[in-house]
Design a protein around this motif. Structure first.
Motif, mmCIF file in Angstrom:
data_model
loop_
_atom_site.group_PDB
_atom_site.id
_atom_site.type_symbol
_atom_site.label_atom_id
_atom_site.label_comp_id
_atom_site.label_asym_id
_atom_site.label_seq_id
_atom_site.Cartn_x
_atom_site.Cartn_y
_atom_site.Cartn_z
ATOM 1 N N GLU A 1 -1.368 -16.676 -2.449
ATOM 2 C CA GLU A 1 -1.034 -17.420 -3.654
ATOM 3 C C GLU A 1 -2.245 -17.609 -4.554
ATOM 4 O O GLU A 1 -2.090 -17.955 -5.720
ATOM 5 C CB GLU A 1 -0.450 -18.775 -3.274
ATOM 6 N N THR A 2 -3.447 -17.398 -4.035
ATOM 7 C CA THR A 2 -4.664 -17.680 -4.800
ATOM 8 C C THR A 2 -5.279 -16.449 -5.442
ATOM 9 O O THR A 2 -6.264 -16.567 -6.157
ATOM 10 C CB THR A 2 -5.721 -18.329 -3.888
ATOM 11 N N ARG A 3 -4.726 -15.272 -5.164
ATOM 12 C CA ARG A 3 -5.257 -14.033 -5.755
ATOM 13 C C ARG A 3 -4.112 -13.050 -5.940
ATOM 14 O O ARG A 3 -3.047 -13.231 -5.366
ATOM 15 C CB ARG A 3 -6.346 -13.433 -4.875
ATOM 16 N N PRO A 4 -4.351 -12.002 -6.746
ATOM 17 C CA PRO A 4 -3.294 -10.997 -6.939
ATOM 18 C C PRO A 4 -2.962 -10.272 -5.633
ATOM 19 O O PRO A 4 -3.802 -10.120 -4.758
ATOM 20 C CB PRO A 4 -3.895 -10.025 -7.957
ATOM 21 N N VAL A 5 -1.748 -9.837 -5.528
ATOM 22 C CA VAL A 5 -1.301 -9.084 -4.357
ATOM 23 C C VAL A 5 -1.891 -7.680 -4.419
ATOM 24 O O VAL A 5 -1.882 -7.036 -5.463
ATOM 25 C CB VAL A 5 0.241 -9.012 -4.328
ATOM 26 N N VAL A 6 -2.404 -7.204 -3.295
ATOM 27 C CA VAL A 6 -2.946 -5.847 -3.206
ATOM 28 C C VAL A 6 -2.150 -5.079 -2.155
ATOM 29 O O VAL A 6 -1.345 -5.641 -1.406
ATOM 30 C CB VAL A 6 -4.448 -5.866 -2.857
ATOM 31 N N ARG A 7 -2.391 -3.783 -2.093
ATOM 32 C CA ARG A 7 -1.656 -2.901 -1.183
ATOM 33 C C ARG A 7 -1.753 -3.367 0.268
ATOM 34 O O ARG A 7 -0.778 -3.352 1.010
ATOM 35 C CB ARG A 7 -2.190 -1.471 -1.338
ATOM 36 N N ASP B 1 -1.977 -6.329 1.431
ATOM 37 C CA ASP B 1 -1.106 -7.483 1.658
ATOM 38 C C ASP B 1 0.312 -7.033 1.987
ATOM 39 O O ASP B 1 0.962 -7.588 2.875
ATOM 40 C CB ASP B 1 -1.069 -8.394 0.425
ATOM 41 N N LEU C 1 2.006 -1.000 -6.536
ATOM 42 C CA LEU C 1 0.832 -1.860 -6.694
ATOM 43 C C LEU C 1 -0.459 -1.045 -6.639
ATOM 44 O O LEU C 1 -1.390 -1.294 -7.412
ATOM 45 C CB LEU C 1 0.816 -2.944 -5.615
ATOM 46 N N ARG D 1 -0.741 0.747 -9.930
ATOM 47 C CA ARG D 1 -1.109 -0.210 -10.977
ATOM 48 C C ARG D 1 -2.588 -0.575 -10.900
ATOM 49 O O ARG D 1 -3.294 -0.593 -11.908
ATOM 50 C CB ARG D 1 -0.272 -1.479 -10.843
ATOM 51 N N ASP D 2 -3.064 -0.839 -9.688
ATOM 52 C CA ASP D 2 -4.470 -1.195 -9.515
ATOM 53 C C ASP D 2 -5.397 -0.055 -9.922
ATOM 54 O O ASP D 2 -6.441 -0.276 -10.530
ATOM 55 C CB ASP D 2 -4.743 -1.612 -8.074
ATOM 56 N N ILE E 1 -5.400 0.087 -13.765
ATOM 57 C CA ILE E 1 -6.193 -1.018 -14.311
ATOM 58 C C ILE E 1 -7.685 -0.730 -14.153
ATOM 59 O O ILE E 1 -8.464 -0.940 -15.087
ATOM 60 C CB ILE E 1 -5.803 -2.349 -13.628
#
Length: 112
Positions: free
Chosen positions: A45-51, A53, A82, A85-86, A89
Motif C-alpha cells: 500500500e505504500t509503494r507502486p505494485v511491481v512485477r 509483487d 506491469l 508499463r515499468d 516509464i
C-alpha cells in the motif's frame, strides 16, 4: 430383531466414541483452532505494485471459490502489463533526462 438392536447400539457407541475423540474430553482440544486462510502478504500500500509483487501474491483457496487457473491467467497478464508499463516509464524518463543538445538539432524550429 435382536440383530437390529445390536447394530443400533453399536452405531451409537461408535458415533459417541468418535465424537469424544474429536472433542478431546473437554480439557484439551485435539483439533486446535486455526485462523482462516487469508492473503498473508497482499499487495503493498505504500509503494507502486511491481512485477515481483504479483509473482509472490497467492490467493486463498476455497471449496466453492474461484477457478484457480483463471485467476492465475489474470495475474500473469497483470504482471506482464506491469512489467511493460515499468519498462516504458523508465524509457520515457531516460529520454527526458538526456540533455536537449545530445538529441540533435530541433528540426521543427527551422534549423536545417
Amino acid at each position: 430383531m435382536i440383530v437390529f438392536w445390536f447394530l443400533l447400539i453399536a452405531l451409537v457407541v461408535v458415533v459417541a466414541g468418535v465424537t469424544l475423540a474429536v472433542i478431546g474430553g473437554g480439557t484439551e482440544a485435539v483439533l486446535p483452532e486455526v485462523d482462516p486462510e487469508v492473503v498473508a502478504d497482499g499487495l503493498p500500500e505504500t509503494r507502486p505494485v511491481v512485477r515481483a509483487d504479483i509473482d509472490e501474491l497467492r490467493l486463498p483457496v476455497a471449496p466453492r471459490g474461484y477457478r484457480m487457473a483463471e485467476v492465475d491467467d489474470v495475474l500473469t497478464r497483470l504482471g506482464a502489463e506491469l512489467a511493460e508499463r515499468d519498462a516504458r516509464i523508465a524509457e520515457l524518463e531516460a529520454a527526458r533526462s538526456r540533455p536537449a543538445a545530445a538529441a540533435g538539432p530541433d528540426l521543427t524550429k527551422g534549423d536545417r
